[in-house]
Design an enzyme around this catalytic site. Structure first.
Site, PDB file in Angstrom:
ATOM      1  N   ARG A  65      -3.793   8.879  41.858  1.00  0.00           N
ATOM      2  CA  ARG A  65      -4.308   8.915  40.472  1.00  0.00           C
ATOM      3  C   ARG A  65      -3.366   9.621  39.504  1.00  0.00           C
ATOM      4  NH1 ARG A  65      -8.738   9.820  43.636  1.00  0.00           N
ATOM      5  NH2 ARG A  65     -10.128   8.017  43.759  1.00  0.00           N
ATOM      6  N   LYS A  79       5.107   3.635  28.282  1.00  0.00           N
ATOM      7  CA  LYS A  79       4.546   2.336  28.687  1.00  0.00           C
ATOM      8  C   LYS A  79       5.155   1.973  30.037  1.00  0.00           C
ATOM      9  CE  LYS A  79       4.629  -0.367  24.719  1.00  0.00           C
ATOM     10  NZ  LYS A  79       4.442  -1.736  24.209  1.00  0.00           N
ATOM     11  N   GLU A  92      18.893  -4.428  20.917  1.00  0.00           N
ATOM     12  CA  GLU A  92      17.802  -3.475  20.712  1.00  0.00           C
ATOM     13  C   GLU A  92      18.275  -2.348  19.783  1.00  0.00           C
ATOM     14  OE1 GLU A  92      15.047  -4.456  23.002  1.00  0.00           O
ATOM     15  OE2 GLU A  92      14.015  -3.472  21.377  1.00  0.00           O
ATOM     16  N   LYS A 100      12.495   6.392  18.187  1.00  0.00           N
ATOM     17  CA  LYS A 100      11.417   5.946  19.077  1.00  0.00           C
ATOM     18  C   LYS A 100      10.466   7.107  19.376  1.00  0.00           C
ATOM     19  CE  LYS A 100       9.648   3.379  22.812  1.00  0.00           C
ATOM     20  NZ  LYS A 100       9.720   2.327  23.792  1.00  0.00           N
ATOM     21  N   GLU A 117      -0.212   2.622  20.794  1.00  0.00           N
ATOM     22  CA  GLU A 117      -0.015   1.387  20.065  1.00  0.00           C
ATOM     23  C   GLU A 117      -1.244   0.994  19.254  1.00  0.00           C
ATOM     24  OE1 GLU A 117       1.514  -1.943  22.438  1.00  0.00           O
ATOM     25  OE2 GLU A 117       3.216  -1.903  21.082  1.00  0.00           O
ATOM     26  N   ARG A 157       3.149   1.830  16.131  1.00  0.00           N
ATOM     27  CA  ARG A 157       4.101   1.558  17.214  1.00  0.00           C
ATOM     28  C   ARG A 157       4.582   0.102  17.200  1.00  0.00           C
ATOM     29  NH1 ARG A 157       3.875   4.356  23.209  1.00  0.00           N
ATOM     30  NH2 ARG A 157       5.508   3.104  24.123  1.00  0.00           N
ATOM     31  N   ASN A 206       8.518  -3.467  17.572  1.00  0.00           N
ATOM     32  CA  ASN A 206       8.676  -4.890  17.900  1.00  0.00           C
ATOM     33  C   ASN A 206       9.421  -5.647  16.815  1.00  0.00           C
ATOM     34  OD1 ASN A 206       7.359  -4.874  20.413  1.00  0.00           O
ATOM     35  ND2 ASN A 206       5.395  -4.749  19.362  1.00  0.00           N
ATOM     36  N   HIS A 216      11.129  -8.950  17.429  1.00  0.00           N
ATOM     37  CA  HIS A 216      10.682  -9.405  18.744  1.00  0.00           C
ATOM     38  C   HIS A 216       9.795 -10.641  18.698  1.00  0.00           C
ATOM     39  CE1 HIS A 216      12.434  -5.713  20.143  1.00  0.00           C
ATOM     40  NE2 HIS A 216      11.998  -5.873  21.373  1.00  0.00           N
ATOM     41  N   HIS A 262      10.921 -12.981  21.461  1.00  0.00           N
ATOM     42  CA  HIS A 262      10.165 -13.362  22.666  1.00  0.00           C
ATOM     43  C   HIS A 262      10.094 -14.873  22.803  1.00  0.00           C
ATOM     44  CE1 HIS A 262       7.975  -9.247  22.770  1.00  0.00           C
ATOM     45  NE2 HIS A 262       8.926  -9.286  23.692  1.00  0.00           N
ATOM     46  N   HIS A 309      17.021 -10.683  26.601  1.00  0.00           N
ATOM     47  CA  HIS A 309      16.097 -10.026  25.677  1.00  0.00           C
ATOM     48  C   HIS A 309      16.785  -9.539  24.399  1.00  0.00           C
ATOM     49  CE1 HIS A 309      12.574  -7.826  24.383  1.00  0.00           C
ATOM     50  NE2 HIS A 309      13.337  -6.759  24.214  1.00  0.00           N
TER      51      HIS A 309
HETATM   52  N1  LIG Z   1       8.358   0.404  29.045  1.00  0.00           N
HETATM   53  C1  LIG Z   1       8.874   0.005  27.921  1.00  0.00           C
HETATM   54  O1  LIG Z   1       8.553   0.502  26.842  1.00  0.00           O
HETATM   55  C2  LIG Z   1       9.907  -1.092  27.955  1.00  0.00           C
HETATM   56  C3  LIG Z   1      10.621  -1.391  26.803  1.00  0.00           C
HETATM   57  C4  LIG Z   1      11.598  -2.366  26.869  1.00  0.00           C
HETATM   58  C5  LIG Z   1      11.850  -3.032  28.070  1.00  0.00           C
HETATM   59  N2  LIG Z   1      11.120  -2.730  29.177  1.00  0.00           N
HETATM   60  C6  LIG Z   1      11.376  -3.397  30.471  1.00  0.00           C
HETATM   61  O2  LIG Z   1      12.679  -3.070  30.889  1.00  0.00           O
HETATM   62  C7  LIG Z   1      13.165  -4.101  31.742  1.00  0.00           C
HETATM   63  C8  LIG Z   1      14.582  -4.431  31.384  1.00  0.00           C
HETATM   64  O3  LIG Z   1      15.361  -3.263  31.504  1.00  0.00           O
HETATM   65  P1  LIG Z   1      16.951  -3.291  31.524  1.00  0.00           P
HETATM   66  O4  LIG Z   1      17.445  -4.143  30.413  1.00  0.00           O
HETATM   67  O5  LIG Z   1      17.380  -1.895  31.615  1.00  0.00           O
HETATM   68  O6  LIG Z   1      17.287  -4.145  32.824  1.00  0.00           O
HETATM   69  P2  LIG Z   1      17.258  -3.795  34.379  1.00  0.00           P
HETATM   70  O7  LIG Z   1      16.605  -2.527  34.672  1.00  0.00           O
HETATM   71  O8  LIG Z   1      16.749  -5.021  35.059  1.00  0.00           O
HETATM   72  O9  LIG Z   1      18.822  -3.630  34.676  1.00  0.00           O
HETATM   73  C9  LIG Z   1      19.706  -4.692  34.474  1.00  0.00           C
HETATM   74  C10 LIG Z   1      20.673  -4.827  35.645  1.00  0.00           C
HETATM   75  O10 LIG Z   1      21.649  -3.791  35.600  1.00  0.00           O
HETATM   76  C11 LIG Z   1      21.667  -3.080  36.834  1.00  0.00           C
HETATM   77  N3  LIG Z   1      22.031  -1.704  36.485  1.00  0.00           N
HETATM   78  C12 LIG Z   1      21.254  -0.779  35.897  1.00  0.00           C
HETATM   79  N4  LIG Z   1      21.972   0.313  35.610  1.00  0.00           N
HETATM   80  C13 LIG Z   1      23.237   0.075  36.020  1.00  0.00           C
HETATM   81  C14 LIG Z   1      24.442   0.820  35.974  1.00  0.00           C
HETATM   82  N5  LIG Z   1      24.496   2.013  35.374  1.00  0.00           N
HETATM   83  N6  LIG Z   1      25.561   0.272  36.510  1.00  0.00           N
HETATM   84  C15 LIG Z   1      25.513  -0.962  37.069  1.00  0.00           C
HETATM   85  N7  LIG Z   1      24.410  -1.724  37.115  1.00  0.00           N
HETATM   86  C16 LIG Z   1      23.286  -1.213  36.598  1.00  0.00           C
HETATM   87  C17 LIG Z   1      20.296  -3.276  37.395  1.00  0.00           C
HETATM   88  O11 LIG Z   1      20.263  -3.090  38.791  1.00  0.00           O
HETATM   89  C18 LIG Z   1      20.023  -4.732  37.004  1.00  0.00           C
HETATM   90  O12 LIG Z   1      20.664  -5.603  37.875  1.00  0.00           O
HETATM   91  C19 LIG Z   1      12.210  -5.271  31.629  1.00  0.00           C
HETATM   92  O13 LIG Z   1      11.428  -5.330  32.779  1.00  0.00           O
HETATM   93  C20 LIG Z   1      11.367  -4.908  30.417  1.00  0.00           C
HETATM   94  O14 LIG Z   1      10.059  -5.428  30.495  1.00  0.00           O
HETATM   95  C21 LIG Z   1      10.165  -1.769  29.133  1.00  0.00           C
HETATM   96 ZN   LIG Z   2      12.820  -5.068  23.149  1.00  0.00          ZN
END
Ligand SMILES: NC(=O)c1ccc[n+]([C@@H]2O[C@H](COP(=O)([O-])OP(=O)(O)OC[C@H]3O[C@@H](n4cnc5c(N)ncnc54)[C@H](O)[C@@H]3O)[C@@H](O)[C@H]2O)c1
Ligand SMILES: [Zn+2]
Length: 354
Positions: A122, A144, A186, A222, A232, A236, A240, A243, A247, A259
């Site tokens: 939990r 999130k 972004e 942020k 949100e 918040r 977006n 976006h 999207h 993205h």
């Molecule tokens: N929680 C939130 O508020 C929020 C906001 C935006 C996006 N997201 C989520 O984030 C995800 C995307 O995140 P991302 O763009 O960081 O992609 P990711 O975490 O999938 O990483 C992209 C790739 O880079 C690799 N990688 C990561 N760090 C590295 C490094 N330092 N050196 C070499 N390789 C590395 C990873 O293994 C992966 O293959 C999505 O699932 C999205 O839904 C969440």
């Molecule tokens: Zn985004």
């Protein structure tokens, strides 16, 4: 203690849940002292990461006994089975409520490990070592967490704030080039969220700052939005910006447009639409194009995308409140605008589609 080249930004939240986000080269090496400070009762640390992240950066030092749990690369692994597997591994490893989970990776790892932390026993503490640009300026901050269902992205999740976030700029050196460029999309968004903030008064705005300061400023923007609207309720939604069309482009292109690349095009579109609505002038709409281009990103969608399917996707956007809803720039800065005239939505498409 952070060195002078480190930027520390606090995310201010009620009930003792505020936390620091450190931005700086090499700050992941401060992990053990950060854990001692934010999780003093922890006797074990469970590190969640990906094989390629571990290969790129080497193991992290937590200063606590514990195991490392790897999750596979790829958005399709961001699912409930991964959460079950992780929670079962935590249980087998004897992780208790006082212990701490450490996520080392990009948004995929922090979303998954954060969600596992929110439901295991939990809720246990989680600390993020963010290793991608998108992670540092977006996914790791704000609480999130979640995973995907076959029916859609991020459909199951929880608000669960980390206890600390470390954004190690050294990690950017090993990031795949296209992932890094996508993260810049972004980052371009924050240029417009700066509004009348302190950086808007410096020549060139956010765009002119060195990378570390720019990342720190994105984190600060942020953090301020999250502090004002943790769950949100309204404000918040400004995060977006760009976006809504972004999207739609991701989906319509079968995710061949990444993205951040899609958000960049969405920013140009949002500028054009705001101009159509008389909310901003031509110069400000042009600024959207200029800022996106200065981040080394395309300002137009790739060929083969048609306006009608994109409009249909935008109408189905889960954040749509009332007909066609957009986050748009205007005299009061970026804000949510509902019930936008479909004729204008269609007309503005020519700004990004050939
Ligand atoms: N929680 C939130 O508020 C929020 C906001 C935006 C996006 N997201 C989520 O984030 C995800 C995307 O995140 P991302 O763009 O960081 O992609 P990711 O975490 O999938 O990483 C992209 C790739 O880079 C690799 N990688 C990561 N760090 C590295 C490094 N330092 N050196 C070499 N390789 C590395 C990873 O293994 C992966 O293959 C999505 O699932 C999205 O839904 C969440
Ligand atoms: Zn985004």
């Amino acid at each position: 203690m952070p060195t002078p080249s480190m930027h520390v930004q606090r995310v201010e939240l009620p009930d003792g849940r505020s936390y620091g986000v450190t931005v700086g080269a090499g700050c992941r090496h401060d992990l053990s002292s950060v854990l001692a400070a934010v999780a003093p009762r922890a006797r074990r640390a469970a590190v969640v990461t990906q094989p390629n992240v571990r290969e790129a950066l080497g193991p992290v030092v937590t200063g606590l006994p514990g195991d490392t749990f790897e999750i596979a690369v790829g958005e399709e692994e961001k699912n409930l089975s991964t959460i079950e597997r992780l929670c079962r591994s935590f249980s087998l490893a004897g992780l208790t409520r006082n212990d701490v989970i450490v996520a080392v990776g990009g948004g995929m790892v922090t979303d998954v490990a954060g969600f596992a932390a929110s439901v295991y026993l939990r809720g246990v503490s989680v600390v993020y070592v963010s290793t991608t640009l998108l992670g540092m300026i977006d996914a790791a901050i704000g609480g999130k967490t979640g995973v995907n269902l076959p029916e859609g992205k991020n459909l199951v999740g929880a608000f669960w704030q980390p206890s600390a976030v470390l954004c190690d700029l050294d990690a950017l050196d090993t990031m795949p080039a296209r992932e890094l460029r996508s993260g810049l999309g972004e980052m371009a968004k924050y240029h417009f969220l700066e509004g009348t903030g302190p950086i808007s008064r410096t020549p060139g705005g956010l765009d002119a700052l060195p990378l570390d300061e720019r990342i720190a400023r994105c984190v600060a923007i942020k953090a301020a939005v999250v502090a004002a609207d943790e769950r949100e309720g309204g404000l918040r939604a400004v995060l977006n910006y760009g976006h809504t069309l972004g999207h739609a482009i991701e989906i319509a292109s079968d995710f061949s447009v990444m993205h951040g690349e899609a958000v960049a095009i969405g920013l140009v579109y949002a500028g054009a639409l705001a101009q159509q609505l008389g909310r901003i002038d031509a110069a400000r709409a042009d600024e959207h194009r200029r800022i996106v281009a200065s981040h080394d990103l395309a300002t137009r969608a790739p060929g083969g995308l048609d306006p009608e399917p994109l409009i249909a996707l935008m109408q189905r956007d889960k954040k749509a409140l009332d007909g066609l809803t957009f986050v748009l720039d205007g005299p009061n800065g970026v804000e949510t605008v509902t019930g936008v005239d479909p004729a204008l939505v269609r007309r503005a498409m020519s700004s990004v589609l050939d």
